[in-house]
Design a protein around this motif. Sequence first.
Motif, mmCIF file in Angstrom:
data_model
loop_
_atom_site.group_PDB
_atom_site.id
_atom_site.type_symbol
_atom_site.label_atom_id
_atom_site.label_comp_id
_atom_site.label_asym_id
_atom_site.label_seq_id
_atom_site.Cartn_x
_atom_site.Cartn_y
_atom_site.Cartn_z
ATOM 1 N N ASN A 66 0.903 -1.230 -0.130
ATOM 2 C CA ASN A 66 -0.185 -0.088 -0.128
ATOM 3 C C ASN A 66 0.895 1.128 0.046
ATOM 4 O O ASN A 66 0.485 2.299 0.606
ATOM 5 C CB ASN A 66 -0.918 -0.062 1.235
ATOM 6 N N ILE A 67 2.040 1.254 -0.795
ATOM 7 C CA ILE A 67 2.665 2.254 -0.823
ATOM 8 C C ILE A 67 2.659 2.950 -2.194
ATOM 9 O O ILE A 67 2.303 2.365 -3.335
ATOM 10 C CB ILE A 67 4.283 1.982 -0.657
ATOM 11 N N PHE A 68 2.218 4.190 -2.390
ATOM 12 C CA PHE A 68 1.921 5.091 -3.677
ATOM 13 C C PHE A 68 3.108 5.594 -4.265
ATOM 14 O O PHE A 68 3.982 5.942 -3.535
ATOM 15 C CB PHE A 68 0.942 6.130 -3.074
ATOM 16 N N TYR A 69 3.125 5.575 -5.719
ATOM 17 C CA TYR A 69 3.982 6.004 -6.323
ATOM 18 C C TYR A 69 3.529 6.661 -7.629
ATOM 19 O O TYR A 69 2.309 6.378 -7.973
ATOM 20 C CB TYR A 69 4.743 4.767 -7.099
ATOM 21 N N ILE A 70 4.280 7.833 -7.573
ATOM 22 C CA ILE A 70 3.940 8.732 -9.136
ATOM 23 C C ILE A 70 4.982 8.632 -10.107
ATOM 24 O O ILE A 70 6.024 8.985 -9.355
ATOM 25 C CB ILE A 70 3.722 10.072 -8.738
ATOM 26 N N GLU A 71 4.800 8.256 -11.173
ATOM 27 C CA GLU A 71 5.914 7.982 -12.134
ATOM 28 C C GLU A 71 7.075 7.323 -11.485
ATOM 29 O O GLU A 71 8.203 7.769 -11.474
ATOM 30 C CB GLU A 71 6.189 9.359 -12.640
ATOM 31 N N ASP A 72 6.852 6.337 -10.814
ATOM 32 C CA ASP A 72 7.884 5.392 -10.161
ATOM 33 C C ASP A 72 8.461 6.025 -9.021
ATOM 34 O O ASP A 72 9.708 5.497 -8.757
ATOM 35 C CB ASP A 72 8.760 4.779 -11.241
ATOM 36 N N LYS A 73 8.044 7.001 -8.433
ATOM 37 C CA LYS A 73 8.569 7.611 -7.217
ATOM 38 C C LYS A 73 7.764 7.702 -6.111
ATOM 39 O O LYS A 73 6.560 7.996 -6.208
ATOM 40 C CB LYS A 73 9.029 9.216 -7.587
ATOM 41 N N GLU A 74 8.262 7.375 -4.885
ATOM 42 C CA GLU A 74 7.303 7.104 -4.163
ATOM 43 C C GLU A 74 6.775 8.527 -3.685
ATOM 44 O O GLU A 74 7.353 9.514 -3.599
ATOM 45 C CB GLU A 74 8.254 6.562 -2.634
ATOM 46 N N ALA A 75 5.483 8.557 -3.118
ATOM 47 C CA ALA A 75 4.637 9.788 -3.122
ATOM 48 C C ALA A 75 3.534 9.524 -1.838
ATOM 49 O O ALA A 75 3.038 8.243 -1.628
ATOM 50 C CB ALA A 75 3.882 10.234 -4.338
ATOM 51 N N THR A 76 3.201 10.647 -1.363
ATOM 52 C CA THR A 76 2.213 10.574 -0.189
ATOM 53 C C THR A 76 0.877 10.835 -0.975
ATOM 54 O O THR A 76 0.695 11.220 -2.101
ATOM 55 C CB THR A 76 2.418 11.528 0.870
ATOM 56 N N LEU A 77 -0.258 10.630 -0.346
ATOM 57 C CA LEU A 77 -1.692 11.184 -0.775
ATOM 58 C C LEU A 77 -1.629 12.488 -0.933
ATOM 59 O O LEU A 77 -2.202 12.903 -2.061
ATOM 60 C CB LEU A 77 -2.836 10.613 0.110
ATOM 61 N N GLU A 78 -1.099 13.528 -0.249
ATOM 62 C CA GLU A 78 -1.242 14.706 -0.490
ATOM 63 C C GLU A 78 -0.515 15.181 -1.492
ATOM 64 O O GLU A 78 -0.921 15.749 -2.414
ATOM 65 C CB GLU A 78 -0.639 15.418 0.751
ATOM 66 N N GLU A 79 0.847 14.690 -1.770
ATOM 67 C CA GLU A 79 1.548 14.954 -3.178
ATOM 68 C C GLU A 79 0.779 14.334 -4.494
ATOM 69 O O GLU A 79 0.723 14.836 -5.335
ATOM 70 C CB GLU A 79 2.729 13.971 -3.040
ATOM 71 N N ILE A 80 -0.143 13.297 -4.319
ATOM 72 C CA ILE A 80 -0.676 12.759 -5.454
ATOM 73 C C ILE A 80 -2.016 13.645 -5.712
ATOM 74 O O ILE A 80 -2.401 14.033 -6.918
ATOM 75 C CB ILE A 80 -1.316 11.356 -5.214
ATOM 76 N N ALA A 81 -2.612 14.256 -4.648
ATOM 77 C CA ALA A 81 -3.697 15.087 -4.968
ATOM 78 C C ALA A 81 -3.209 16.569 -5.601
ATOM 79 O O ALA A 81 -3.871 16.967 -6.282
ATOM 80 C CB ALA A 81 -4.545 15.422 -3.209
ATOM 81 N N GLU A 82 -2.186 16.812 -5.070
ATOM 82 C CA GLU A 82 -1.400 18.196 -5.645
ATOM 83 C C GLU A 82 -1.149 18.037 -7.210
ATOM 84 O O GLU A 82 -1.579 18.711 -7.759
ATOM 85 C CB GLU A 82 -0.235 18.394 -4.911
ATOM 86 N N LYS A 83 -0.708 17.002 -7.394
ATOM 87 C CA LYS A 83 -0.171 16.610 -8.924
ATOM 88 C C LYS A 83 -1.445 16.487 -9.545
ATOM 89 O O LYS A 83 -1.443 16.875 -10.781
ATOM 90 C CB LYS A 83 0.473 15.146 -8.854
ATOM 91 N N ILE A 84 -2.442 15.676 -9.012
ATOM 92 C CA ILE A 84 -3.951 15.510 -9.897
ATOM 93 C C ILE A 84 -4.578 16.964 -10.007
ATOM 94 O O ILE A 84 -5.017 17.307 -11.086
ATOM 95 C CB ILE A 84 -4.592 14.484 -9.236
ATOM 96 N N ASN A 85 -4.481 17.756 -8.984
ATOM 97 C CA ASN A 85 -5.040 18.983 -9.041
ATOM 98 C C ASN A 85 -4.185 19.928 -9.993
ATOM 99 O O ASN A 85 -5.227 20.786 -10.815
ATOM 100 C CB ASN A 85 -5.053 19.973 -7.762
ATOM 101 N N ALA A 86 -3.186 19.778 -10.119
ATOM 102 C CA ALA A 86 -2.520 20.571 -11.252
ATOM 103 C C ALA A 86 -2.462 20.095 -12.694
ATOM 104 O O ALA A 86 -2.076 20.729 -13.800
ATOM 105 C CB ALA A 86 -1.086 20.452 -10.942
ATOM 106 N N LEU A 87 -3.295 18.875 -12.755
ATOM 107 C CA LEU A 87 -3.240 18.226 -14.122
ATOM 108 C C LEU A 87 -4.340 18.956 -15.008
ATOM 109 O O LEU A 87 -5.454 19.531 -14.476
ATOM 110 C CB LEU A 87 -3.949 16.833 -13.944
#
Length: 129
Positions: A66-87
């Motif tokens: 249950n570890i999250f990754y964005i583009e193969d780099k470990e990320a938190t849910l907050e980082e994922i939310a920021e990335k999706i909000n910027a999309l």
Amino acid sequence: MLKIQHSQGLNIVPFIDVILVLLAMVLSISTFIAHGEIKIELPKSDSSTKSSQDSNKLKIIINNENIFYIEDKEATLEEIAEKINALDRQTIVELKSDKNAKFDSFIRIIDILRNKNHENFQIITERNP
């Protein structure tokens, strides 16, 4: 008087210590290189979706721990939310979740996408044999 000379043998203990340190370094570096790719076992389905070749996409991966990754780099849910909000709304979000990951982890990503009203996403699976 007879002098007996003791020959000084080669002390190999420091040599062995150096070799063991080098061996430990090589082993730790080689395991780091071997883990360059995130290993996940995708769930199987009859209507599987393969990864798109579109370069304009965001890859989100959830491994079996249950570890999250964005583009193969470990990320938190907050980082994922920021990335999706910027999309941009046209950007495809590609979601890969290990079949042994908690469903809760998967739902958290879906909630982030829904809150942004981002409906352009793919859930990647493997085809049943």
